[in-house]
Each structure stands twice: as structure tokens, then as C-alpha cells.
Design a protein around this motif. Structure first.
Motif, PDB file in Angstrom:
ATOM      1  N   GLY A 268       0.801  -1.217   0.000  1.00 16.77           N
ATOM      2  CA  GLY A 268       0.000   0.000   0.000  1.00 16.77           C
ATOM      3  C   GLY A 268       0.835   1.268   0.000  1.00 16.77           C
ATOM      4  O   GLY A 268       2.060   1.242   0.100  1.00 16.77           O
ATOM      5  N   ASP A 269       0.145   2.381  -0.113  1.00 21.96           N
ATOM      6  CA  ASP A 269       0.770   3.701  -0.104  1.00 21.96           C
ATOM      7  C   ASP A 269       0.562   4.312   1.282  1.00 21.96           C
ATOM      8  O   ASP A 269      -0.566   4.666   1.642  1.00 21.96           O
TER       9      ASP A 269
ATOM     10  N   LYS B  74       0.985   7.134   2.377  1.00 11.42           N
ATOM     11  CA  LYS B  74       0.524   8.525   2.361  1.00 11.42           C
ATOM     12  C   LYS B  74      -0.842   8.672   1.683  1.00 11.42           C
ATOM     13  O   LYS B  74      -1.301   9.796   1.438  1.00 11.42           O
ATOM     14  N   ALA B  75      -1.499   7.564   1.377  1.00 11.60           N
ATOM     15  CA  ALA B  75      -2.778   7.616   0.674  1.00 11.60           C
ATOM     16  C   ALA B  75      -3.859   8.290   1.506  1.00 11.60           C
ATOM     17  O   ALA B  75      -4.717   8.980   0.965  1.00 11.60           O
ATOM     18  N   PHE B  76      -3.836   8.130   2.811  1.00  9.32           N
ATOM     19  CA  PHE B  76      -4.841   8.716   3.698  1.00  9.32           C
ATOM     20  C   PHE B  76      -4.150   9.373   4.876  1.00  9.32           C
ATOM     21  O   PHE B  76      -3.195   8.829   5.425  1.00  9.32           O
ATOM     22  N   LYS B  77      -4.647  10.524   5.284  1.00  9.00           N
ATOM     23  CA  LYS B  77      -4.143  11.180   6.482  1.00  9.00           C
ATOM     24  C   LYS B  77      -5.075  10.767   7.622  1.00  9.00           C
ATOM     25  O   LYS B  77      -6.231  11.181   7.669  1.00  9.00           O
TER      26      LYS B  77
END
Length: 120
Positions: free
Chosen positions: A97-98, A100-103
Motif C-alpha cells: 500500500g501507499d 501517504k494515501a490517507f491522512k
């Protein structure tokens, strides 16, 4: 089942609490710890920081005040439609996964209490 198997094989049975098994599992390694040591116990329904002074001598130093880590993984996996137990599957998916995709918010950051609370 264990008692029946032991009786059939003529072997003794020794009951061990599963959390104690987790705490003492480092002694199965090639480089076992020496007493005392501190252990992070993360098992399905438990997330605890423990002082281990010897076999049968344990002290809870702190624990989560809400869901245990394993429980949170399984609940999240269920929401995503993953099979039970979903923790291992979710963990594997997270590796790709990323980050930084969600804060995501930091829970209890300014609450004046620790995420782990002392039981003293």
C-alpha cells in the motif's frame, strides 16, 4: 483432546496458559533472553507490555485502553470483506500500500493520557 492423546501415548499433560506460551516463546530461539526482560504481548485480544521476572512471574506494565492490535486488524479486514482471520491477509495487503494515501488522525494525541495506560 490433549488429555486423550497424552493418555493414549502414555505421556504426561502440562497445562500452559496461552498468553504464558507467548511470553516464554523467545526461549525457543537460538539466542534466548535472560530474566528479567520486557515483552510486548500482541495476541488476538491482548496488547500488553509485560515485565517477565521468571516462569510464572509476570507484571503488566501497560495495556491498550481500547481494541487490541490483533482485534483491530480482524475488524478492519471484516469491513473490507476479507476472510477470517483477516489480520494476516490485511497485513500482506498493507505491505504493497501507499502509506501517504490517507491522512489518519492520531487518537488521544492531546488527551493527557498515554495510548498504553499504566495499571499502577
Amino acid at each position: 483432546m490433549a488429555c486423550s492423546l497424552a493418555a493414549a501415548l502414555g505421556k504426561p499433560v502440562l497445562g500452559v496458559h496461552h498468553l504464558e506460551g507467548h511470553l516464554l516463546s523467545p526461549f525457543l530461539s537460538a539466542d534466548p533472553p535472560e530474566f528479567p526482560f520486557v515483552a510486548l504481548l500482541v495476541s488476538g485480544g491482548h496488547t500488553q507490555l509485560m515485565r517477565v521476572d521468571g516462569v510464572g512471574e509476570y507484571e503488566i506494565l501497560g495495556e491498550t485502553i481500547d481494541d487490541a492490535a490483533g482485534e483491530a486488524f480482524d475488524k478492519s479486514a471484516k469491513l473490507m470483506g476479507l476472510p477470517y482471520p483477516g489480520g494476516p491477509v490485511l497485513s500482506r495487503l498493507a505491505e504493497g500500500g501507499d502509506p501517504k494515501a490517507f491522512k489518519l488522525p492520531r487518537p488521544l494525541l492531546h488527551s493527557g493520557i498515554w495510548i498504553f495506560r499504566s495499571l499502577d
